[in-house]
Design a protein around this motif. Sequence first.
Motif, short mmCIF file in Angstrom:
data_model
loop_
_atom_site.label_atom_id
_atom_site.label_comp_id
_atom_site.label_asym_id
_atom_site.label_seq_id
_atom_site.Cartn_x
_atom_site.Cartn_y
_atom_site.Cartn_z
N ALA A 197 -3.98 0.64 -2.34
CA ALA A 197 -3.60 -0.65 -1.77
C ALA A 197 -3.76 -1.75 -2.81
O ALA A 197 -4.34 -1.54 -3.88
CB ALA A 197 -4.47 -0.94 -0.54
N SER A 211 5.73 4.20 -0.63
CA SER A 211 5.30 2.89 -0.14
C SER A 211 5.18 2.92 1.37
O SER A 211 6.09 3.37 2.07
CB SER A 211 6.31 1.82 -0.57
N MET A 212 4.06 2.44 1.88
CA MET A 212 3.82 2.40 3.32
C MET A 212 3.71 0.94 3.75
O MET A 212 3.30 0.09 2.98
CB MET A 212 2.52 3.13 3.67
N LYS A 253 -4.28 13.58 -4.13
CA LYS A 253 -3.57 12.62 -3.27
C LYS A 253 -4.51 11.48 -2.94
O LYS A 253 -5.70 11.71 -2.67
CB LYS A 253 -3.08 13.30 -2.01
N TYR A 254 -3.97 10.25 -2.96
CA TYR A 254 -4.78 9.06 -2.72
C TYR A 254 -4.01 8.09 -1.84
O TYR A 254 -2.78 7.99 -1.93
CB TYR A 254 -5.08 8.32 -4.04
N LYS A 255 -4.74 7.33 -1.03
CA LYS A 255 -4.19 6.14 -0.39
C LYS A 255 -4.59 4.99 -1.28
O LYS A 255 -5.77 4.86 -1.64
CB LYS A 255 -4.75 5.95 1.02
N ALA A 278 0.85 -1.19 0.00
CA ALA A 278 0.00 0.00 0.00
C ALA A 278 0.89 1.23 0.00
O ALA A 278 2.08 1.15 0.28
CB ALA A 278 -0.90 0.00 1.23
N GLY A 279 0.28 2.37 -0.30
CA GLY A 279 1.06 3.59 -0.29
C GLY A 279 0.23 4.83 -0.51
O GLY A 279 -1.00 4.78 -0.60
N ARG A 280 0.95 5.94 -0.59
CA ARG A 280 0.35 7.24 -0.89
C ARG A 280 0.75 7.63 -2.31
O ARG A 280 1.94 7.69 -2.62
CB ARG A 280 0.82 8.29 0.09
N THR A 321 5.87 -2.50 -1.82
CA THR A 321 4.74 -2.49 -2.74
C THR A 321 5.20 -3.14 -4.04
O THR A 321 6.29 -2.85 -4.52
CB THR A 321 4.26 -1.05 -2.99
#
Length: 147
Positions: free
Chosen positions: A101, A118-119, A97-99, A88-90, A124
């Motif tokens: 996954a 990448s979160m 801006k989007y989150k 997942a990421g931003r 990711t």
Amino acid sequence: MNRLRHLIIAALLLISGSAFSSAHAADPSILNIDSLLSVNLLGDTQELRSDKIEGDSLSSVHLVQVRGEIRTQSHLHHKQTVYLIRGAGRLTLGNQKYKVAAGEVITIPPATPYSFYSMGKIPTVVISVFSPGFDGKDTVYENSDGR
């Protein structure tokens, strides 16, 4: 256009990996994500790895792994379709801006700036389809001051 559709369908079939891998082990046009990742390892200190897995002048398919960040860039003449397989990421796409996954598909029009962070604990992993085929020559990076 049909070729691009076929490539996107093939890329999506890659996601189902193990369901098809044993039945089509001898067919080089059906690839398994886990197998691709095992031979295209993201190094322990690498933040980004991109491997072209198929392509011609009309389109290309890339396996991309991101542990850190993809800095703001655009591709002047390429449309990019990205399917998130893991992680997942931003995402910043243009001014939005989007989150995002695993399981989501992102379309990036030509000349549209984007960045990705990448979160999470795992890198990711995405399949990225470029049309026309991507050679990297039209990548434009944005400077830190926004230009």
